[in-house]
Motif scaffolding. Structure first.
Motif, PDB file in Angstrom:
ATOM      1  N   GLU A   9       0.850  -1.186   0.000  1.00 49.83           N
ATOM      2  CA  GLU A   9       0.000   0.000   0.000  1.00 49.83           C
ATOM      3  C   GLU A   9       0.886   1.237   0.000  1.00 49.83           C
ATOM      4  OE1 GLU A   9      -3.220   2.371   2.858  1.00 49.83           O
ATOM      5  OE2 GLU A   9      -2.366   0.448   3.497  1.00 49.83           O
ATOM      6  N   LEU A  10       0.527   2.234  -0.778  1.00 53.88           N
ATOM      7  CA  LEU A  10       1.288   3.469  -0.847  1.00 53.88           C
ATOM      8  C   LEU A  10       0.381   4.659  -0.584  1.00 53.88           C
ATOM      9  CD1 LEU A  10       3.487   2.840  -4.028  1.00 53.88           C
ATOM     10  CD2 LEU A  10       4.151   2.543  -1.641  1.00 53.88           C
ATOM     11  N   ILE A  11       0.879   5.626   0.180  1.00 52.37           N
ATOM     12  CA  ILE A  11       0.156   6.867   0.425  1.00 52.37           C
ATOM     13  C   ILE A  11       1.118   8.033   0.236  1.00 52.37           C
ATOM     14  CG2 ILE A  11      -1.512   5.831   2.010  1.00 52.37           C
ATOM     15  CD1 ILE A  11       0.106   6.992   4.342  1.00 52.37           C
ATOM     16  N   THR A  12       0.587   9.157  -0.208  1.00 51.86           N
ATOM     17  CA  THR A  12       1.400  10.362  -0.371  1.00 51.86           C
ATOM     18  C   THR A  12       0.999  11.365   0.701  1.00 51.86           C
ATOM     19  OG1 THR A  12       1.631  10.026  -2.751  1.00 51.86           O
ATOM     20  CG2 THR A  12       2.047  12.236  -1.913  1.00 51.86           C
ATOM     21  N   LEU A  13       1.995  11.864   1.426  1.00 54.52           N
ATOM     22  CA  LEU A  13       1.741  12.773   2.536  1.00 54.52           C
ATOM     23  C   LEU A  13       2.393  14.128   2.276  1.00 54.52           C
ATOM     24  CD1 LEU A  13       2.369  10.442   5.621  1.00 54.52           C
ATOM     25  CD2 LEU A  13       0.191  10.974   4.525  1.00 54.52           C
ATOM     26  N   CYS A  14       1.612  15.171   2.444  1.00 58.65           N
ATOM     27  CA  CYS A  14       2.092  16.552   2.367  1.00 58.65           C
ATOM     28  C   CYS A  14       0.887  17.464   2.546  1.00 58.65           C
ATOM     29  CB  CYS A  14       2.787  16.857   1.037  1.00 58.65           C
ATOM     30  SG  CYS A  14       1.690  16.773  -0.390  1.00 58.65           S
ATOM     31  N   ALA A  15       1.146  18.734   2.735  1.00 50.22           N
ATOM     32  CA  ALA A  15       0.060  19.710   2.796  1.00 50.22           C
ATOM     33  C   ALA A  15      -0.348  20.088   1.378  1.00 50.22           C
ATOM     34  CB  ALA A  15       0.514  20.952   3.570  1.00 50.22           C
ATOM     35  N   PRO A  16      -1.573  20.552   1.187  1.00 49.08           N
ATOM     36  CA  PRO A  16      -1.997  21.000  -0.149  1.00 49.08           C
ATOM     37  C   PRO A  16      -1.042  22.065  -0.683  1.00 49.08           C
ATOM     38  CG  PRO A  16      -3.887  20.863   1.319  1.00 49.08           C
ATOM     39  CD  PRO A  16      -2.674  20.655   2.174  1.00 49.08           C
ATOM     40  N   GLY A  17      -0.561  21.867  -1.891  1.00 51.01           N
ATOM     41  CA  GLY A  17       0.341  22.825  -2.496  1.00 51.01           C
ATOM     42  C   GLY A  17       1.779  22.709  -2.040  1.00 51.01           C
ATOM     43  N   SER A  18       2.097  21.686  -1.273  1.00 56.08           N
ATOM     44  CA  SER A  18       3.458  21.506  -0.769  1.00 56.08           C
ATOM     45  C   SER A  18       4.437  21.241  -1.900  1.00 56.08           C
ATOM     46  CB  SER A  18       3.490  20.342   0.219  1.00 56.08           C
ATOM     47  OG  SER A  18       4.827  19.972   0.527  1.00 56.08           O
ATOM     48  N   ILE A  19       5.656  21.714  -1.727  1.00 57.60           N
ATOM     49  CA  ILE A  19       6.707  21.444  -2.700  1.00 57.60           C
ATOM     50  C   ILE A  19       7.459  20.163  -2.358  1.00 57.60           C
ATOM     51  CG2 ILE A  19       7.037  23.896  -3.239  1.00 57.60           C
ATOM     52  CD1 ILE A  19       9.518  23.842  -1.423  1.00 57.60           C
ATOM     53  N   CYS A  20       7.106  19.524  -1.256  1.00 61.45           N
ATOM     54  CA  CYS A  20       7.844  18.347  -0.800  1.00 61.45           C
ATOM     55  C   CYS A  20       6.929  17.167  -0.478  1.00 61.45           C
ATOM     56  CB  CYS A  20       8.674  18.689   0.435  1.00 61.45           C
ATOM     57  SG  CYS A  20       9.936  19.945   0.158  1.00 61.45           S
ATOM     58  N   HIS A  57       4.729  16.826   9.474  1.00 67.87           N
ATOM     59  CA  HIS A  57       3.496  17.127  10.210  1.00 67.87           C
ATOM     60  C   HIS A  57       2.419  16.088   9.899  1.00 67.87           C
ATOM     61  CE1 HIS A  57       3.998  20.914  12.401  1.00 67.87           C
ATOM     62  NE2 HIS A  57       4.771  21.342  11.400  1.00 67.87           N
ATOM     63  N   GLU A  58       2.326  15.676   8.642  1.00 67.48           N
ATOM     64  CA  GLU A  58       1.330  14.677   8.258  1.00 67.48           C
ATOM     65  C   GLU A  58       1.647  13.314   8.880  1.00 67.48           C
ATOM     66  OE1 GLU A  58      -1.582  15.158   6.572  1.00 67.48           O
ATOM     67  OE2 GLU A  58      -1.030  17.255   6.879  1.00 67.48           O
ATOM     68  N   LEU A  59       2.920  12.988   9.004  1.00 69.32           N
ATOM     69  CA  LEU A  59       3.301  11.748   9.691  1.00 69.32           C
ATOM     70  C   LEU A  59       2.800  11.752  11.132  1.00 69.32           C
ATOM     71  CD1 LEU A  59       6.999  11.210   8.505  1.00 69.32           C
ATOM     72  CD2 LEU A  59       5.058   9.717   8.001  1.00 69.32           C
ATOM     73  N   VAL A  60       2.995  12.880  11.803  1.00 70.00           N
ATOM     74  CA  VAL A  60       2.554  12.995  13.197  1.00 70.00           C
ATOM     75  C   VAL A  60       1.034  12.855  13.289  1.00 70.00           C
ATOM     76  CG1 VAL A  60       2.384  14.564  15.171  1.00 70.00           C
ATOM     77  CG2 VAL A  60       4.535  14.383  13.902  1.00 70.00           C
ATOM     78  N   LYS A  61       0.320  13.525  12.391  1.00 70.21           N
ATOM     79  CA  LYS A  61      -1.141  13.463  12.414  1.00 70.21           C
ATOM     80  C   LYS A  61      -1.662  12.046  12.159  1.00 70.21           C
ATOM     81  CE  LYS A  61      -1.755  18.222  10.745  1.00 70.21           C
ATOM     82  NZ  LYS A  61      -2.204  19.055   9.595  1.00 70.21           N
ATOM     83  N   LYS A  62      -1.056  11.352  11.208  1.00 72.21           N
ATOM     84  CA  LYS A  62      -1.574  10.050  10.802  1.00 72.21           C
ATOM     85  C   LYS A  62      -1.170   8.925  11.745  1.00 72.21           C
ATOM     86  CE  LYS A  62      -2.201   7.043   6.797  1.00 72.21           C
ATOM     87  NZ  LYS A  62      -3.671   7.154   6.912  1.00 72.21           N
TER      88      LYS A  62
END
Length: 226
Positions: free
Chosen positions: A10-21, A49-54
């Protein structure tokens, strides 16, 4: 263009909307007790930040550059799950010379001995940083360290550091003097050691170990049980 090379995971992509990373990872096995190291803060740590949230996990970050220091000083990044070390990651402990961004509007400092605006920063190898934090393994390692990834990968493979998953940005064609052949050799070394390439998007690559030694697995289980 994004490419998925192994659909068993399973693959997920983590970042904020509009993130460059944005980073794509395999979430299997990641949880609140996971050991996560992130090299290269830059100006965007929305992935962390998304890692911490998830996963409700802690993240060890390291970046000694003026950009990284400024980013970690922002109020929104002063959270208990983040532990920042103003250190560069290298294959040795000591000092490292860094040059300012090639683009005047950029924010990526990189290891370079030439140039009038260079600065000297402290650096460490991964094993020493892990020992400082009392860690025996790493569940997820992110390397966005502006061409230092090649020596760091060589070092962690030589030391046989147990790392479950590696996200790395390769910098051939980005940092002067770095050739595509260096990236190919680094990738082949990872694959030969038992890593699978799960995802590639631009210069970002995600590898996952599929055959961790039993001794490494026992070490990880012992550490999680502490």
């Amino acid at each position: 263009m994004a490419c998925c090379f192994n659909r068993r995971f399973e693959l997920i992509t983590l970042c904020a909307p509009g993130s460059i990373c944005p980073w794509t990872i395999c979430p299997d096995g990641l949880n609140a007790k996971s050991v996560i190291y992130s090299g290269g803060v830059g100006s965007d740590i929305s992935f962390e930040h998304e890692l911490v949230k998830k996963f409700d996990c802690a993240v060890v970050l390291f970046d000694p550059s003026p950009t990284g220091i400024k980013t970690m000083a922002l109020p929104e990044n002063k959270i208990p799950q983040f532990r920042h070390f103003p250190l560069a990651l290298a294959a040795h402990a000591g000092k490292l010379t860094m040059a300012p961004p090639l683009d005047p509007q950029g924010d990526s400092w990189f290891a370079q001995d030439e140039g009038s605006a260079k600065i000297e920063v402290p650096c460490t190898d991964l094993q020493s940083l892990m020992a400082q934090n009392g860690h025996q393994h790493i569940d997820l390692l992110k390397l966005d360290i502006e061409a230092s990834e090649y020596e760091v990968i060589d070092d962690l493979l030589q030391r046989r550091i147990p790392i479950r998953q590696i996200c790395v940005e390769f910098h051939h064609g980005i940092v002067p003097g770095i050739r595509r052949g260096q990236t190919i050799r680094s990738m082949l070394k990872l694959i030969a050691r038992g890593y699978k390439l799960l995802n590639q998007e631009g210069a970002n690559h995600t590898f996952r170990m599929t055959r961790l030694r039993q001794t490494s697995a026992r070490q990880a289980n012992d550490e999680r049980g502490r």
